[in-house]
Design a protein around this motif. Structure first.
Motif, PDB file in Angstrom:
ATOM      1  N   TYR A  15      52.893  42.974 -29.730  1.00  0.00           N
ATOM      2  CA  TYR A  15      52.045  44.246 -29.465  1.00  0.00           C
ATOM      3  C   TYR A  15      53.672  45.350 -29.887  1.00  0.00           C
ATOM      4  CZ  TYR A  15      49.824  47.402 -26.085  1.00  0.00           C
ATOM      5  OH  TYR A  15      49.133  48.754 -25.331  1.00  0.00           O
ATOM      6  N   VAL A  16      53.402  46.505 -30.300  1.00  0.00           N
ATOM      7  CA  VAL A  16      54.761  47.811 -30.144  1.00  0.00           C
ATOM      8  C   VAL A  16      53.972  48.519 -29.414  1.00  0.00           C
ATOM      9  CG1 VAL A  16      55.361  48.691 -31.651  1.00  0.00           C
ATOM     10  CG2 VAL A  16      54.494  47.000 -32.941  1.00  0.00           C
ATOM     11  N   TYR A  17      55.161  48.944 -28.996  1.00  0.00           N
ATOM     12  CA  TYR A  17      55.253  49.875 -27.612  1.00  0.00           C
ATOM     13  C   TYR A  17      55.199  51.636 -28.372  1.00  0.00           C
ATOM     14  CZ  TYR A  17      54.122  46.720 -24.236  1.00  0.00           C
ATOM     15  OH  TYR A  17      53.942  45.061 -23.405  1.00  0.00           O
ATOM     16  N   ALA A  18      56.823  51.292 -29.009  1.00  0.00           N
ATOM     17  CA  ALA A  18      57.777  52.511 -29.386  1.00  0.00           C
ATOM     18  C   ALA A  18      58.369  52.320 -30.330  1.00  0.00           C
ATOM     19  CB  ALA A  18      57.601  53.205 -28.088  1.00  0.00           C
ATOM     20  N   VAL A  19      58.380  54.000 -31.080  1.00  0.00           N
ATOM     21  CA  VAL A  19      59.587  53.033 -31.959  1.00  0.00           C
ATOM     22  C   VAL A  19      61.144  53.987 -31.223  1.00  0.00           C
ATOM     23  CG1 VAL A  19      60.313  53.233 -34.349  1.00  0.00           C
ATOM     24  CG2 VAL A  19      58.353  52.416 -33.991  1.00  0.00           C
ATOM     25  N   CYS A  20      62.077  53.857 -31.291  1.00  0.00           N
ATOM     26  CA  CYS A  20      62.634  54.634 -31.053  1.00  0.00           C
ATOM     27  C   CYS A  20      63.682  54.677 -32.320  1.00  0.00           C
ATOM     28  CB  CYS A  20      63.628  54.452 -29.710  1.00  0.00           C
ATOM     29  SG  CYS A  20      62.698  53.846 -28.023  1.00  0.00           S
ATOM     30  N   ARG A  21      64.366  55.779 -31.214  1.00  0.00           N
ATOM     31  CA  ARG A  21      65.977  56.271 -32.428  1.00  0.00           C
ATOM     32  C   ARG A  21      67.229  56.125 -31.863  1.00  0.00           C
ATOM     33  NH1 ARG A  21      66.340  61.947 -34.932  1.00  0.00           N
ATOM     34  NH2 ARG A  21      67.002  62.720 -32.719  1.00  0.00           N
ATOM     35  N   THR A  22      67.968  55.264 -32.496  1.00  0.00           N
ATOM     36  CA  THR A  22      69.425  54.481 -31.419  1.00  0.00           C
ATOM     37  C   THR A  22      70.123  53.886 -32.493  1.00  0.00           C
ATOM     38  OG1 THR A  22      70.411  53.576 -30.117  1.00  0.00           O
ATOM     39  CG2 THR A  22      68.475  52.876 -30.506  1.00  0.00           C
ATOM     40  N   GLU A  23      71.298  54.275 -32.494  1.00  0.00           N
ATOM     41  CA  GLU A  23      71.663  53.493 -33.881  1.00  0.00           C
ATOM     42  C   GLU A  23      72.329  52.232 -32.743  1.00  0.00           C
ATOM     43  OE1 GLU A  23      73.305  54.261 -36.546  1.00  0.00           O
ATOM     44  OE2 GLU A  23      72.678  56.502 -36.391  1.00  0.00           O
ATOM     45  N   THR A  50      64.087  51.622 -34.004  1.00  0.00           N
ATOM     46  CA  THR A  50      64.162  49.971 -33.474  1.00  0.00           C
ATOM     47  C   THR A  50      62.939  50.408 -32.942  1.00  0.00           C
ATOM     48  OG1 THR A  50      66.630  49.937 -33.134  1.00  0.00           O
ATOM     49  CG2 THR A  50      65.071  48.438 -32.275  1.00  0.00           C
ATOM     50  N   ALA A  51      61.975  49.508 -32.708  1.00  0.00           N
ATOM     51  CA  ALA A  51      60.454  49.013 -32.521  1.00  0.00           C
ATOM     52  C   ALA A  51      60.632  48.221 -30.596  1.00  0.00           C
ATOM     53  CB  ALA A  51      59.967  48.297 -33.075  1.00  0.00           C
ATOM     54  N   VAL A  52      60.126  48.911 -29.871  1.00  0.00           N
ATOM     55  CA  VAL A  52      59.984  48.342 -28.969  1.00  0.00           C
ATOM     56  C   VAL A  52      58.976  47.535 -28.521  1.00  0.00           C
ATOM     57  CG1 VAL A  52      60.347  48.396 -26.113  1.00  0.00           C
ATOM     58  CG2 VAL A  52      61.670  49.544 -27.367  1.00  0.00           C
ATOM     59  N   VAL A  53      58.775  45.895 -28.660  1.00  0.00           N
ATOM     60  CA  VAL A  53      57.282  45.097 -28.965  1.00  0.00           C
ATOM     61  C   VAL A  53      57.649  43.931 -27.848  1.00  0.00           C
ATOM     62  CG1 VAL A  53      58.128  45.199 -31.703  1.00  0.00           C
ATOM     63  CG2 VAL A  53      58.947  43.245 -30.411  1.00  0.00           C
ATOM     64  N   GLN A  54      56.181  43.320 -27.622  1.00  0.00           N
ATOM     65  CA  GLN A  54      56.075  42.209 -27.242  1.00  0.00           C
ATOM     66  C   GLN A  54      55.404  40.909 -27.631  1.00  0.00           C
ATOM     67  OE1 GLN A  54      54.000  43.067 -23.667  1.00  0.00           O
ATOM     68  NE2 GLN A  54      55.732  41.986 -21.902  1.00  0.00           N
ATOM     69  N   THR A  55      55.604  39.742 -27.099  1.00  0.00           N
ATOM     70  CA  THR A  55      55.027  38.744 -27.842  1.00  0.00           C
ATOM     71  C   THR A  55      53.689  38.711 -26.913  1.00  0.00           C
ATOM     72  OG1 THR A  55      56.361  37.692 -29.101  1.00  0.00           O
ATOM     73  CG2 THR A  55      54.311  36.277 -28.401  1.00  0.00           C
ATOM     74  N   VAL A  56      51.826  38.527 -27.769  1.00  0.00           N
ATOM     75  CA  VAL A  56      50.819  38.521 -26.456  1.00  0.00           C
ATOM     76  C   VAL A  56      49.927  37.194 -27.179  1.00  0.00           C
ATOM     77  CG1 VAL A  56      51.185  40.700 -25.777  1.00  0.00           C
ATOM     78  CG2 VAL A  56      49.544  40.562 -27.752  1.00  0.00           C
ATOM     79  N   ARG A  57      49.482  36.940 -26.288  1.00  0.00           N
ATOM     80  CA  ARG A  57      48.143  36.261 -26.976  1.00  0.00           C
ATOM     81  C   ARG A  57      47.291  37.118 -27.526  1.00  0.00           C
ATOM     82  NH1 ARG A  57      45.068  34.198 -23.238  1.00  0.00           N
ATOM     83  NH2 ARG A  57      44.150  32.472 -24.917  1.00  0.00           N
ATOM     84  N   ALA A  58      46.987  36.232 -29.067  1.00  0.00           N
ATOM     85  CA  ALA A  58      45.818  37.373 -29.926  1.00  0.00           C
ATOM     86  C   ALA A  58      44.703  37.728 -28.612  1.00  0.00           C
ATOM     87  CB  ALA A  58      46.540  36.642 -31.439  1.00  0.00           C
ATOM     88  N   ALA A  59      43.795  36.107 -28.527  1.00  0.00           N
ATOM     89  CA  ALA A  59      42.890  36.507 -28.116  1.00  0.00           C
ATOM     90  C   ALA A  59      42.301  36.892 -26.870  1.00  0.00           C
ATOM     91  CB  ALA A  59      42.725  34.856 -26.999  1.00  0.00           C
ATOM     92  N   ASP A  60      43.847  37.853 -26.263  1.00  0.00           N
ATOM     93  CA  ASP A  60      43.588  39.178 -25.602  1.00  0.00           C
ATOM     94  C   ASP A  60      43.298  40.423 -26.062  1.00  0.00           C
ATOM     95  OD1 ASP A  60      43.451  37.398 -22.945  1.00  0.00           O
ATOM     96  OD2 ASP A  60      45.796  38.088 -22.970  1.00  0.00           O
TER      97      ASP A  60
END
Length: 264
Positions: A15-23, A50-60
């Motif tokens: 699951y991807v929330y956002a993409v950030c710009r940072t070194e 860099t993307a901010v992500v999280q592993t989730v259950r695909a079934a959800d």
């Protein structure tokens, strides 16, 4: 439960929330996200992204699961709020492009590949929205007074009552039309003045023709991208527009600029 069924039930997605710009790798600690099963983490992309992500259950997040969630307003609001909290936390620390609710990929490799293909758009959005916030402006004008509508109705039969009733009804219609025309003119004035201060603007659909339990009609629903150092100027402008137009000018914000990150 068969092995295939267990495998399907245990399948995970990114699951991807956002993409950030940072070194440097951003710190995603803080909000829990949409699930408590795994923490938020950073997924490095191309240069400075860099993307901010999280592993989730695909079934959800199947179509069936989302259809059920759409029918459950509290549950849908919970997901939307959790997503928004992550985006806001990241935007407070780094230039951030928020992604839509429920942006998912099968695995990190596919997520990285797909997001890197959008790198040019992300950089353009980050450049456009850096040091800016989104502000909402809604404008309402008063309807024709209820007394006028009551006067348009015949009270008791009398000589010439039919003609008088039609005259009152025609007069009320004309006043309502003038009221509508005045409201649209006020909307254009407000939009022009706020757009002159803003970097970009968007008109949005009306929330409804009237405000519940109030005799007011919405004539403008718009959102504006405003530089952070002009926020006080915007507030003063809103006060000035209320005085000049006599309309109810509702200002809300500042928000993460969701409405202005999709443009190229």
């Amino acid at each position: 439960m068969t092995e295939d069924t267990r495998s399907s039930a245990d399948a995970r997605a990114v699951y991807v929330y956002a993409v950030c710009r940072t070194e440097e790798q951003p710190d995603p600690t803080g909000p829990a996200g949409v699930t408590g099963d795994s923490p938020l983490r950073a997924l490095p992309l191309g240069p400075a992204l860099t993307a901010v992500v999280q592993t989730v259950r695909a079934a959800d997040f199947t179509d069936e699961a989302w259809q059920a969630r759409l029918a459950d307003e509290p549950e849908l609001e919970r997901y939307a709020r959790a997503h928004h909290e992550v985006v806001c936390a990241m935007a407070a620390r780094h230039p951030t492009v928020p992604l839509p609710l429920a942006t998912l990929y099968h695995d990190e490799e596919r997520a990285r590949a797909a997001l890197n293909m959008e790198a040019r758009r992300f950089h353009a959005a980050l450049e456009r929205t850096a040091h800016h916030s989104e502000w909402g402006v809604k404008v309402y004008v008063a309807d024709a007074p209820a007394r006028e509508a009551a006067e348009a109705a015949p009270q008791r039969p009398a000589t010439g009552a039919g003609r008088a009733y039609l005259d009152r009804k025609r007069s009320l219609r004309d006043r309502r039309e003038r009221n509508r025309t005045d409201g649209l003119r006020i909307a254009e004035v407000v939009d022009a003045d706020v757009s002159g201060l803003a970097t970009a603007s968007r008109r949005l659909p009306f929330h409804g023709p009237r405000v519940p339990d109030e005799r007011r009609t919405q004539v403008l629903n718009a959102t504006y991208l405003v530089a952070e150092d002009r926020a006080a100027e915007l507030a003063r402008l809103a006060d000035n527009l209320r005085e000049r137009t006599g309309a109810h000018v509702e200002l809300s914000g500042p928000w993460v600029p969701y409405s202005f990150v999709g443009e190229v």
